[in-house]
Write a protein that holds these residues in place. Structure first.
Motif, PDB file in Angstrom:
ATOM      1  N   ASN A 296       0.812  -1.223   0.000  1.00 37.10           N
ATOM      2  CA  ASN A 296       0.000   0.000   0.000  1.00 37.10           C
ATOM      3  C   ASN A 296       0.845   1.272   0.000  1.00 37.10           C
ATOM      4  O   ASN A 296       0.315   2.365  -0.217  1.00 37.10           O
ATOM      5  CB  ASN A 296      -0.949   0.007   1.194  1.00 37.10           C
ATOM      6  N   ARG A 297       2.145   1.121   0.237  1.00 34.98           N
ATOM      7  CA  ARG A 297       3.047   2.273   0.177  1.00 34.98           C
ATOM      8  C   ARG A 297       3.774   2.343  -1.156  1.00 34.98           C
ATOM      9  O   ARG A 297       4.758   3.078  -1.296  1.00 34.98           O
ATOM     10  CB  ARG A 297       4.015   2.221   1.366  1.00 34.98           C
ATOM     11  N   GLY A 298       3.275   1.572  -2.117  1.00 40.53           N
ATOM     12  CA  GLY A 298       3.772   1.674  -3.486  1.00 40.53           C
ATOM     13  C   GLY A 298       4.942   0.790  -3.828  1.00 40.53           C
ATOM     14  O   GLY A 298       5.480   0.893  -4.943  1.00 40.53           O
ATOM     15  N   TYR A 299       5.342  -0.097  -2.926  1.00 40.22           N
ATOM     16  CA  TYR A 299       6.471  -0.977  -3.193  1.00 40.22           C
ATOM     17  C   TYR A 299       5.986  -2.377  -3.576  1.00 40.22           C
ATOM     18  O   TYR A 299       4.990  -2.868  -3.038  1.00 40.22           O
ATOM     19  CB  TYR A 299       7.376  -1.089  -1.965  1.00 40.22           C
ATOM     20  N   ARG A 300       6.721  -2.987  -4.449  1.00 41.49           N
ATOM     21  CA  ARG A 300       6.423  -4.379  -4.789  1.00 41.49           C
ATOM     22  C   ARG A 300       7.018  -5.280  -3.714  1.00 41.49           C
ATOM     23  O   ARG A 300       8.126  -5.045  -3.215  1.00 41.49           O
ATOM     24  CB  ARG A 300       6.980  -4.755  -6.163  1.00 41.49           C
ATOM     25  N   VAL A 301       6.281  -6.307  -3.347  1.00 39.87           N
ATOM     26  CA  VAL A 301       6.718  -7.217  -2.285  1.00 39.87           C
ATOM     27  C   VAL A 301       6.390  -8.646  -2.677  1.00 39.87           C
ATOM     28  O   VAL A 301       5.337  -8.921  -3.268  1.00 39.87           O
ATOM     29  CB  VAL A 301       6.047  -6.846  -0.929  1.00 39.87           C
ATOM     30  N   THR A 302       7.316  -9.535  -2.388  1.00 41.31           N
ATOM     31  CA  THR A 302       7.106 -10.960  -2.634  1.00 41.31           C
ATOM     32  C   THR A 302       6.691 -11.628  -1.325  1.00 41.31           C
ATOM     33  O   THR A 302       7.405 -11.522  -0.317  1.00 41.31           O
ATOM     34  CB  THR A 302       8.388 -11.627  -3.176  1.00 41.31           C
ATOM     35  N   LEU A 303       5.542 -12.276  -1.341  1.00 41.73           N
ATOM     36  CA  LEU A 303       5.049 -12.995  -0.166  1.00 41.73           C
ATOM     37  C   LEU A 303       5.281 -14.485  -0.401  1.00 41.73           C
ATOM     38  O   LEU A 303       4.677 -15.088  -1.293  1.00 41.73           O
ATOM     39  CB  LEU A 303       3.558 -12.715   0.046  1.00 41.73           C
TER      40      LEU A 303
ATOM     41  N   ILE B  21       1.640  -7.086  -4.824  1.00 41.94           N
ATOM     42  CA  ILE B  21       2.025  -8.294  -4.081  1.00 41.94           C
ATOM     43  C   ILE B  21       2.158  -9.474  -5.039  1.00 41.94           C
ATOM     44  O   ILE B  21       1.227  -9.803  -5.778  1.00 41.94           O
ATOM     45  CB  ILE B  21       1.002  -8.627  -2.985  1.00 41.94           C
ATOM     46  N   THR B  22       3.317 -10.099  -5.026  1.00 40.39           N
ATOM     47  CA  THR B  22       3.549 -11.326  -5.784  1.00 40.39           C
ATOM     48  C   THR B  22       3.625 -12.485  -4.802  1.00 40.39           C
ATOM     49  O   THR B  22       4.474 -12.484  -3.896  1.00 40.39           O
ATOM     50  CB  THR B  22       4.863 -11.253  -6.582  1.00 40.39           C
ATOM     51  N   VAL B  23       2.743 -13.441  -4.953  1.00 40.49           N
ATOM     52  CA  VAL B  23       2.744 -14.610  -4.072  1.00 40.49           C
ATOM     53  C   VAL B  23       3.625 -15.698  -4.684  1.00 40.49           C
ATOM     54  O   VAL B  23       3.435 -16.081  -5.846  1.00 40.49           O
ATOM     55  CB  VAL B  23       1.318 -15.143  -3.848  1.00 40.49           C
ATOM     56  N   LYS B  24       4.567 -16.170  -3.907  1.00 37.96           N
ATOM     57  CA  LYS B  24       5.470 -17.227  -4.353  1.00 37.96           C
ATOM     58  C   LYS B  24       5.273 -18.447  -3.469  1.00 37.96           C
ATOM     59  O   LYS B  24       5.414 -18.360  -2.248  1.00 37.96           O
ATOM     60  CB  LYS B  24       6.923 -16.760  -4.289  1.00 37.96           C
ATOM     61  N   THR B  25       4.927 -19.566  -4.083  1.00 37.74           N
ATOM     62  CA  THR B  25       4.743 -20.803  -3.329  1.00 37.74           C
ATOM     63  C   THR B  25       6.064 -21.538  -3.253  1.00 37.74           C
ATOM     64  O   THR B  25       6.576 -22.033  -4.269  1.00 37.74           O
ATOM     65  CB  THR B  25       3.681 -21.701  -3.991  1.00 37.74           C
ATOM     66  N   ALA B  26       6.652 -21.593  -2.071  1.00 34.94           N
ATOM     67  CA  ALA B  26       7.966 -22.213  -1.905  1.00 34.94           C
ATOM     68  C   ALA B  26       8.244 -22.406  -0.424  1.00 34.94           C
ATOM     69  O   ALA B  26       7.639 -21.742   0.431  1.00 34.94           O
ATOM     70  CB  ALA B  26       9.058 -21.343  -2.530  1.00 34.94           C
ATOM     71  N   VAL B  27       9.138 -23.313  -0.137  1.00 36.02           N
ATOM     72  CA  VAL B  27       9.629 -23.496   1.230  1.00 36.02           C
ATOM     73  C   VAL B  27      10.883 -22.642   1.371  1.00 36.02           C
ATOM     74  O   VAL B  27      11.885 -22.873   0.686  1.00 36.02           O
ATOM     75  CB  VAL B  27       9.936 -24.972   1.525  1.00 36.02           C
ATOM     76  N   TYR B  28      10.815 -21.633   2.209  1.00 38.45           N
ATOM     77  CA  TYR B  28      11.922 -20.698   2.398  1.00 38.45           C
ATOM     78  C   TYR B  28      12.881 -21.292   3.424  1.00 38.45           C
ATOM     79  O   TYR B  28      12.518 -21.525   4.577  1.00 38.45           O
ATOM     80  CB  TYR B  28      11.362 -19.362   2.879  1.00 38.45           C
ATOM     81  N   ASP B  29      14.129 -21.521   3.010  1.00 44.04           N
ATOM     82  CA  ASP B  29      15.062 -22.265   3.847  1.00 44.04           C
ATOM     83  C   ASP B  29      16.074 -21.413   4.598  1.00 44.04           C
ATOM     84  O   ASP B  29      16.517 -21.772   5.685  1.00 44.04           O
ATOM     85  CB  ASP B  29      15.832 -23.291   3.004  1.00 44.04           C
ATOM     86  N   GLU B  30      16.467 -20.303   4.013  1.00 42.62           N
ATOM     87  CA  GLU B  30      17.578 -19.534   4.581  1.00 42.62           C
ATOM     88  C   GLU B  30      17.299 -18.042   4.477  1.00 42.62           C
ATOM     89  O   GLU B  30      16.840 -17.556   3.437  1.00 42.62           O
ATOM     90  CB  GLU B  30      18.876 -19.878   3.842  1.00 42.62           C
ATOM     91  N   ILE B  31      17.581 -17.308   5.550  1.00 41.88           N
ATOM     92  CA  ILE B  31      17.365 -15.867   5.565  1.00 41.88           C
ATOM     93  C   ILE B  31      18.509 -15.173   4.841  1.00 41.88           C
ATOM     94  O   ILE B  31      19.670 -15.248   5.256  1.00 41.88           O
ATOM     95  CB  ILE B  31      17.262 -15.354   7.007  1.00 41.88           C
ATOM     96  N   ARG B  32      18.159 -14.510   3.753  1.00 41.41           N
ATOM     97  CA  ARG B  32      19.161 -13.791   2.953  1.00 41.41           C
ATOM     98  C   ARG B  32      18.721 -12.334   2.849  1.00 41.41           C
ATOM     99  O   ARG B  32      17.849 -11.991   2.050  1.00 41.41           O
ATOM    100  CB  ARG B  32      19.293 -14.427   1.565  1.00 41.41           C
ATOM    101  N   ALA B  33      19.319 -11.495   3.672  1.00 41.91           N
ATOM    102  CA  ALA B  33      18.945 -10.085   3.711  1.00 41.91           C
ATOM    103  C   ALA B  33      20.192  -9.211   3.711  1.00 41.91           C
ATOM    104  O   ALA B  33      21.201  -9.544   4.337  1.00 41.91           O
ATOM    105  CB  ALA B  33      18.114  -9.793   4.958  1.00 41.91           C
ATOM    106  N   ASP B  34      20.102  -8.094   2.986  1.00 42.70           N
ATOM    107  CA  ASP B  34      21.200  -7.126   2.959  1.00 42.70           C
ATOM    108  C   ASP B  34      20.610  -5.759   2.638  1.00 42.70           C
ATOM    109  O   ASP B  34      19.397  -5.570   2.694  1.00 42.70           O
ATOM    110  CB  ASP B  34      22.279  -7.540   1.941  1.00 42.70           C
ATOM    111  N   GLU B  35      21.466  -4.813   2.288  1.00 46.28           N
ATOM    112  CA  GLU B  35      21.004  -3.446   2.045  1.00 46.28           C
ATOM    113  C   GLU B  35      20.010  -3.359   0.894  1.00 46.28           C
ATOM    114  O   GLU B  35      19.200  -2.432   0.827  1.00 46.28           O
ATOM    115  CB  GLU B  35      22.201  -2.531   1.770  1.00 46.28           C
TER     116      GLU B  35
END
Length: 435
Positions: free
Chosen positions: A22-29, A114-128
């Protein structure tokens, strides 16, 4: 351009994705259903309610009602959906759980950002360049659980429990009666099964001696205490808890029962009811035997027996900032029950705040943290307060808000004043800060 990933499409994850989108950003769920299910989840829809179908009280002079009002003011997706899918429940907001989950799912999938992705998320990968919100709930397991442990240290564990559900037409209404406590709501909102003293004592005796399922030695959160464990604390403990008879009059006697089991409507058609407060770890056969001693449930048809499942939550006061970001990596946020907020709407509210603050992080703005006078702000303060040593889950309650001065003796007036102050503080925050 920052990338946003929300992991888990429960109440918290849906709220977080909704706020970002709702703030105008694309997000993958990212959601693992229907590829994989946790031990407690059965539906393919998002925002699945796995235990009770009640979102607690609606009235503003209640902690739960205040929480939902604050969420609505912040643009919640789950609160409007709940109100549309409400079923009669006296002063509570209870929902047809399938209709509720379906409504939230449709709203999320229809959002263009919002893009819905069906997957098992295994590892947290976050950066800048990639901000991640973990909203996978208290049943997180496998490689993702290991990844969380690497970031946060050991998780605390406890057991959560779900109450049995019976069909409405199998309840003997010559013994039970319809009514809400203190006549709040309609007579069809709850079915009440009244006990006299002799019936109650026999029931408690069988309850505490019934055979339970095997459970590992983990702590049980007080708010989800199995009924049999509560009964072992003392014969009268259940009738001062979930079996309290206050606010009820048995029309067959004209008096208040000695104790009472309430059944709450489970779906909008009123064909199923759950046993309020009867979370249990008894074996299924024992549930049938013992719960059939409840007046009116002698021939009840159980469509679901009570179950217990393992819940985990991180040591939030040690690892989380007040904006729900990780102290060791501010590009990782947590939301939902895994943070130690307890309850459906409490979890959803943390998703709202995590989503808002993920955007603040991306835009290099100061975190949006609400006043401790608000229910959401007070919950946030509790789970991020490093002075809290023996951290346990916390739900919305007026005890975590600063008191009104001078003190108001009348409880209803005091709670209303606390709610009014909270709403005013939130309005001021929204006026002062464009989020």
């Amino acid at each position: 351009m920052k990338n946003f990933t929300v992991v888990g499409a429960g109440l918290a994850g849906c709220e977080a994705a909704w706020q970002i989108a709702n703030r105008g950003y694309r997000v993958t769920l990212v959601e693992m259903k229907p590829i994989a299910f946790s031990p407690a989840h059965k539906s393919e829809y998002f925002a699945e309610l796995v235990c009770s179908n009640s979102l607690k009280a609606s009235r503003l002079e209640s902690a739960a009602g205040l929480l939902k009002e604050e969420m609505a003011m912040l643009g919640s997706v789950t609160v409007p959906a709940a109100r549309v899918c409400a079923v009669p429940a006296g002063g509570a907001l209870a929902v047809d759980r399938d209709a509720f989950s379906k409504t939230v799912t449709e709203k999320i999938k229809a959002h263009e950002n919002i893009t819905v992705k069906t997957a098992v998320y295994d590892e947290i990968r976050a950066d800048e360049s990639n901000i991640v919100i973990i909203a996978t709930g208290p049943l997180t397991q496998g490689k993702l659980s290991d990844s969380i442990r690497d970031l946060c240290g050991d998780c605390l564990s406890f057991y959560d429990a779900a109450a049995p559900i019976v069909t409405a037409d199998s309840v003997d209404m010559t013994k039970a009666f319809g009514a809400s406590r203190y006549d709040r709501g309609g007579q069809d909102d709850y079915i009440n099964c009244p006990f006299n003293k002799e019936q109650y004592e026999k029931f408690i005796n069988e309850l505490i001696n019934a055979e339970g399922a095997v459970v590992h030695d983990f702590d049980v959160y007080e708010g989800c205490m199995p009924i049999e464990k509560l009964a072992k604390r003392g014969t009268d403990a259940p009738r001062f808890g979930p079996m309290k008879p206050v606010g009820l009059v048995d029309p067959a006697t004209g008096h208040r029962p000695w104790a009472c089991v309430q059944l709450r409507r489970e779906n909008s058609k009123g064909t199923m009811f759950n046993l309020v407060g009867f979370q249990t770890n008894l074996k299924f056969g024992e549930q049938k035997r013992v719960f059939s001693m409840i007046p009116g449930l002698e021939n009840a048809q159980f469509v679901r027996y009570g179950v217990m499942h393992r819940n985990s939550f991180i040591d939030s006061p040690r690892v989380l900032n007040p904006d729900y970001s990780l102290k060791s990596n501010p590009n990782v946020f947590f939301a939902g029950q895994i943070t130690g907020v307890e309850g459906y709407m409490e979890s959803a509210s943390s998703g709202i705040m995590a989503g808002i603050n993920a955007v603040c992080r991306a835009e290099e703005k100061q975190p949006f943290v609400l006043s401790e006078n608000t229910m959401i702000g007070a919950l946030t303060l509790y789970i991020s307060d490093s002075s809290v040593k023996d951290f346990q889950p916390m739900g919305a309650n007026f005890g975590i808000l600063p008191p009104i001065e001078p003190k108001i003796k009348d409880k209803k007036q005091r709670y209303r004043a606390l709610s009014d102050r909270a709403i005013n503080d939130l309005k001021v925050a929204l006026d002062e800060r464009e989020i």
